[in-house]
Motif scaffolding. Structure first.
Motif, mmCIF file in Angstrom:
data_model
loop_
_atom_site.group_PDB
_atom_site.id
_atom_site.type_symbol
_atom_site.label_atom_id
_atom_site.label_comp_id
_atom_site.label_asym_id
_atom_site.label_seq_id
_atom_site.Cartn_x
_atom_site.Cartn_y
_atom_site.Cartn_z
ATOM 1 N N ASP A 32 0.806 -1.222 0.000
ATOM 2 C CA ASP A 32 0.000 0.000 0.000
ATOM 3 C C ASP A 32 0.838 1.271 0.000
ATOM 4 O OD1 ASP A 32 -2.584 -1.287 0.049
ATOM 5 O OD2 ASP A 32 -2.050 -1.947 2.073
ATOM 6 N N ARG A 33 1.813 1.338 -0.907
ATOM 7 C CA ARG A 33 2.740 2.471 -0.961
ATOM 8 C C ARG A 33 2.045 3.808 -1.216
ATOM 9 N NH1 ARG A 33 5.661 -1.690 -3.547
ATOM 10 N NH2 ARG A 33 7.549 -2.209 -2.387
ATOM 11 N N TYR A 52 1.918 5.323 4.555
ATOM 12 C CA TYR A 52 2.910 4.290 4.246
ATOM 13 C C TYR A 52 4.339 4.768 4.531
ATOM 14 C CZ TYR A 52 5.163 0.356 1.928
ATOM 15 O OH TYR A 52 5.926 -0.760 1.652
ATOM 16 N N LEU A 108 -3.087 -1.728 5.917
ATOM 17 C CA LEU A 108 -1.913 -1.160 5.253
ATOM 18 C C LEU A 108 -0.845 -2.245 5.228
ATOM 19 C CD1 LEU A 108 -1.923 2.175 7.140
ATOM 20 C CD2 LEU A 108 -1.774 2.021 4.678
ATOM 21 N N PHE A 144 2.827 -3.456 4.360
ATOM 22 C CA PHE A 144 4.171 -2.916 4.172
ATOM 23 C C PHE A 144 5.108 -4.014 3.673
ATOM 24 C CE2 PHE A 144 2.100 -0.186 7.141
ATOM 25 C CZ PHE A 144 2.577 1.081 6.872
#
Length: 171
Positions: free
Chosen positions: A31-32, A37, A131, A133
């Motif tokens: 989820d950049r 983020y 989110l 990563f």
């Protein structure tokens, strides 16, 4: 003999394409583009460096997550299952999130792989948000899963965290 060689070569080529397609399908979309983020990726990178330097725990403050608009927030390190845990907590999970994080796909061992990390949080209406990563806090925190409910916002992450036992925040 020559025809056999080309058939074998063709099978190898098709097999290679199949492996590449399977890997591509199993690769997660991190989820950049989410506004949080970069901020939390830097926090996790700093935590990883602290663990590698010998620090026994780090404090992660989730207060700024989603501009503070969350009710419960959780950290999920490698080899955890965020969808299952958020549903266990009573959160509503969208089908798109269920599809991308509900189960391991392809060559992945878990929805959150070895060095990855997911922050999951619920909004006031009880809807879960995730989110994902690419990098978390390093291998020393694999299997780490912990949640905090407001007004608390901080979690203590220990390199010796035990699943199901909360790491107290040192005073």
């Amino acid at each position: 003999m020559r025809a056999f060689f080309f058939v074998v070569l063709g099978c190898i080529g098709l097999g290679s394409i199949s492996v590449v397609v399977t890997i591509a399908k199993s690769a997660p979309s991190f989820d950049r583009s989410h506004p949080d983020y970069a901020t939390f990726a830097a926090v996790f990178d700093q935590a990883d460096r602290a663990f590698n330097a010998g620090q026994s725990y780090v404090i992660i403050d989730l207060a700024p997550l989603n501009r503070g608009a969350w009710k419960t927030a959780c950290l999920f390190a490698g080899y955890t299952h965020p969808i299952e845990e958020m549903e266990r907590l009573g959160a509503r999970v969208d089908q798109a999130d269920r599809d991308r994080l509900g189960k391991a796909r392809g060559f992945r061992a878990a929805p959150v792989e070895e060095t990855e990390l997911v922050i999951a949080f619920t909004n006031e209406a009880g809807r879960a948000h995730f989110l994902h990563f690419q990098s978390g806090m390093g291998q020393q925190t694999q299997h780490y899963l912990e949640c905090v409910t407001k007004p608390e916002t901080r979690l203590a992450v220990s390199e010796k965290s035990v699943l199901g036992r909360r790491t107290p925040i040192p005073q």
